[in-house]
Design a protein around this motif. Structure first.
Motif, PDB file in Angstrom:
ATOM      1  N   LEU A 139       2.063  -6.031   5.740  1.00  0.00           N
ATOM      2  CA  LEU A 139       1.045  -6.952   5.660  1.00  0.00           C
ATOM      3  C   LEU A 139       1.909  -8.200   6.089  1.00  0.00           C
ATOM      4  CD1 LEU A 139      -1.128  -5.824   2.756  1.00  0.00           C
ATOM      5  CD2 LEU A 139      -1.068  -5.243   5.321  1.00  0.00           C
TER       6      LEU A 139
ATOM      7  N   CYS B 286      -9.145 -11.768   4.881  1.00  0.00           N
ATOM      8  CA  CYS B 286      -8.362 -11.421   6.181  1.00  0.00           C
ATOM      9  C   CYS B 286      -7.029 -11.642   6.254  1.00  0.00           C
ATOM     10  CB  CYS B 286      -9.120 -12.280   7.398  1.00  0.00           C
ATOM     11  SG  CYS B 286     -10.703 -11.952   7.644  1.00  0.00           S
TER      12      CYS B 286
ATOM     13  N   ASP C 232      -6.514  -5.274  11.322  1.00  0.00           N
ATOM     14  CA  ASP C 232      -6.846  -5.536   9.849  1.00  0.00           C
ATOM     15  C   ASP C 232      -6.494  -4.146   9.249  1.00  0.00           C
ATOM     16  OD1 ASP C 232      -9.235  -7.227   8.123  1.00  0.00           O
ATOM     17  OD2 ASP C 232      -8.602  -5.138   7.841  1.00  0.00           O
ATOM     18  N   VAL C 233      -5.730  -4.099   7.978  1.00  0.00           N
ATOM     19  CA  VAL C 233      -5.315  -2.903   7.718  1.00  0.00           C
ATOM     20  C   VAL C 233      -6.468  -1.995   7.000  1.00  0.00           C
ATOM     21  CG1 VAL C 233      -5.082  -4.001   5.263  1.00  0.00           C
ATOM     22  CG2 VAL C 233      -3.464  -1.964   6.045  1.00  0.00           C
ATOM     23  N   ASP C 234      -7.581  -2.702   6.858  1.00  0.00           N
ATOM     24  CA  ASP C 234      -8.851  -1.784   6.386  1.00  0.00           C
ATOM     25  C   ASP C 234      -9.563  -1.649   7.716  1.00  0.00           C
ATOM     26  OD1 ASP C 234      -7.985  -1.251   3.737  1.00  0.00           O
ATOM     27  OD2 ASP C 234      -9.186  -3.100   3.102  1.00  0.00           O
TER      28      ASP C 234
ATOM     29  N   ARG D  68       0.733  -1.124   0.032  1.00  0.00           N
ATOM     30  CA  ARG D  68       0.142   0.033   0.087  1.00  0.00           C
ATOM     31  C   ARG D  68       0.835   1.214   0.119  1.00  0.00           C
ATOM     32  NH1 ARG D  68      -5.750  -1.379   2.625  1.00  0.00           N
ATOM     33  NH2 ARG D  68      -6.069  -3.447   1.713  1.00  0.00           N
TER      34      ARG D  68
ATOM     35  N   ARG E 286      -5.188  -9.020   4.611  1.00  0.00           N
ATOM     36  CA  ARG E 286      -5.172  -7.710   5.458  1.00  0.00           C
ATOM     37  C   ARG E 286      -4.501  -7.757   6.801  1.00  0.00           C
ATOM     38  NH1 ARG E 286     -10.684  -8.013   3.540  1.00  0.00           N
ATOM     39  NH2 ARG E 286     -11.060  -8.521   5.786  1.00  0.00           N
TER      40      ARG E 286
ATOM     41  N   GLU F  30      -0.575  -8.370  -2.864  1.00  0.00           N
ATOM     42  CA  GLU F  30      -1.677  -8.223  -1.459  1.00  0.00           C
ATOM     43  C   GLU F  30      -2.364  -9.530  -1.708  1.00  0.00           C
ATOM     44  OE1 GLU F  30      -3.282  -4.626  -0.188  1.00  0.00           O
ATOM     45  OE2 GLU F  30      -4.911  -5.561   0.801  1.00  0.00           O
TER      46      GLU F  30
END
Lengths: 402, 402
Positions: free
Chosen positions: B227, B240, B298-300, B221, B243, B236
């Motif tokens: 990650l 789950c 979680d990256v989001d 990102r 992320r 990526e």
């Protein structure tokens, strides 16, 4: 409050919760493209991962069929169609013959059905049986019933004769263990397959007896503890594994046993199921400080090594509600209804999501939501609606009798 | 406080903590009967389970040898003897040739060395290498070094050529993943084997370069996230798994990379190791409300599915302390020392047990002790003393230079 008014109040809330829970899954979990169900569903219903977990696929097929079959207001085409599409997805993709036996099922699949992971246990296959058998009951499709039976026979073989097909190498330091989950699940499956079918009840009668004996071996320490793992000979095992208590599991075993004992009119087993498998885990498992049932405990008071031991999970509370309401209906002992009320108050005030429907699954010891999704790798359309359905039906029968 | 007085204060506390931690393991974990170490040790040092975990056996042998070899005050016969007995136990019992390859090690053994469980990963074997190599360094026993090298070559084969010997069946829905742990551990092992040995540094030079490239693939990102799992091509992954962020792991990779980059004088990699593998996970992983580093994120911003995601574990804090003190020594940037101080304050006030010594391992998000043992299946004599030893040595060099 008059007694029947209290039961009526329980029933109304439970019925409304069941409608909301079923509505949540109907709205958010169907995969119209590949069939089957999205399992990883956030608090508001949005899908956050497309993996499909076979335990949960099987459970949702079962749940939809059971609702369709037994509750007038759920006899809706969309429920039946989704269950059938889920069954087709399972039959097409769940079995992975290459890995350890002709009937081994995957644990996890991609959205379009490619195997991601296979567990070396029997549980994917157990929920496959539940799905196929209940599907056979609503569709009248005998092939599904045959398939359920065939898988059941494979399960019994793995559990009682030879587990090598599961793919777990035997280890010299790890002799066979009687783990509560196995006889519990098999007893549940015998109940599923035998309902209203005399010949199957006869065929699996001996298996059921074996399951009951295996479950009873978990009563340890002069009846003061239910231990999750015992030796194959029914003795306490050394170390953490041997001292582990899982109150929710014990309570679930309790109502499985009570149901079985009621069907057979086995008074001694009825008593044991309540006194040992309900009263004992409730007494030891209830958190007197913060309320709720612990997930794991060590019978000698050591700290369990499971990081989540003190968390409050939704499913032990679901099982406890069923157990004590069933015990109350059986005994009419007010103490059983009191337990039910205590668990009910904690459960509905902590787990239920008044905003988006369904229940949160994982709370901290103090009762705050720790993981806020509604569906994940181990939580799906199963424990909440099964609990609500069974409690509604138990309350119906209690109120009808009045 | 004058600057050097602050560093001196850190050093004194860290040195005292190291003495207490080592004292705790010396006193409570030795199995005089079978050799090796008890791993499951309660808060007061009492053994609550006799199982022996191979990761932790190898780590303790390594730790004892490293202390003996590099710190004058730990050059004590009892430390060397316990390490040797641990090494003998490992060599006698850890390898279980029947399960998947001639060099496969068990994950867990009974007290007397019978295999209980084998993982289908490479980590038991990694810690076996660390143990054998460090043992060779203190005893001068070249056979141990040969054994370490041979196992290392097997590890590289599993990681880069053919993982089938690990026993995990390939699954169509589960293509190969670049999981941070694998290149990190192999880079750590290259460092271990190469220290002061030119020919081995040459032999494993290409492997180290591969490890670094594999680790760098986790920068995603546009450099704003590390990650934990990426595709074999460094892209990526969906869901789950893709992320997942593990701030402690990223920070540990950070100091592995910085150490490697310092040895080679690679300025660009030095910069990347600090900016990407330390600053990014600290920024994203620090709990601004309660302090401490989250275990998973979680990256989001979805809720991770790991039940323990919000807990504060001891080892990410250990790795963060090493990372920022190493970064400070390298850059002399006061911001690095400030980060160190912030983590130090949280760590020493929350994890350290002033009553019995050593550290608690598992806190709630709010910072209360959730599991109170000092040793368990994944916590042993390793992260705490390694962190304290490395921080003491870094502070020594900082204070010496003044």
């Amino acid at each position: 409050m008059p007694f029947s008014a209290m039961l009526e109040e329980y029933r109304q809330r439970i019925r409304a919760e069941l409608d909301r829970a079923v509505g949540f899954w109907l709205e958010n979990s169907h995969d119209g493209q590949h069939g089957g169900f999205f399992n990883c569903v956030g608090k508001d219903g949005s899908v956050y991962d497309e993996l499909k977990y076979v335990w949960l696929q099987g459970r949702q097929v079962w749940m939809y069929c059971r609702l369709y079959r037994t509750v007038e207001r759920f006899r809706r085409p969309e429920i039946l169609e989704a269950a059938k599409a889920g069954g087709t997805f399972l039959r097409r993709h769940a079995r992975v013959p290459s890995s350890g036996g002709p009937e081994k099922c995957a644990f996890c699949l991609t959205r379009d059905g490619r195997a991601v992971k296979v567990q070396r246990t029997i549980f994917s296959e157990c929920f496959y049986v539940m799905a196929m058998d209940e599907l056979a009951r609503v569709t009248g499709d005998e092939e599904r019933q045959t398939e359920a039976e065939k898988m059941m026979d494979q399960l019994v073989h793995w559990a009682r004769v030879d587990p090598s097909g599961l793919g777990r190498p035997a280890m010299p330091g790890d002799p066979p263990v009687n783990s509560m989950a196995v006889p519990m699940m098999l007893l549940c499956l015998v109940g599923q397959l035998s309902e209203g079918r005399t010949s199957l009840a006869r065929k699996y009668g001996e298996v059921a007896g074996w399951c009951v004996q295996q479950i009873l071996q978990h009563v340890q320490r002069d009846g003061t503890a239910i231990l999750e793992n015992v030796s194959a000979e029914g003795k306490e095992l050394p170390g953490c594994q041997g001292r582990l208590q899982n109150p929710g599991h014990a309570l679930e075993a309790g109502w499985f046993l009570l149901q079985y004992a009621q069907e057979r009119g086995d008074v001694a087993l009825q008593k044991t199921s309540i006194e040992k498998f309900m009263e004992v885990p409730f007494k030891t498992g209830w958190d007197k400080e913060h309320g709720g049932l612990f997930y794991f405990l060590d019978v000698d008071g050591h700290c369990p090594t499971q990081l989540e031991w003190s968390m409050k999970l939704w499913w032990p509370h679901c099982e406890a509600l069923i157990a004590f309401l069933m015990a109350y209906r059986h005994t009419r002992d007010p103490a059983m209804l009191e337990r039910f009320g205590k668990i009910y108050d904690y459960t509905f005030s902590h787990f239920s999501d008044s905003v988006h429907g369904e229940w949160f699954g994982y709370l901290t010891q103090q009762g705050q939501v720790a993981l806020d999704f509604k569906g994940g790798p181990f939580k799906g359309c199963f424990h909440v609606p099964r609990c609500l359905l069974m409690c509604e039906q138990l309350l119906d029968s209690l109120l009808d009798e009045k």
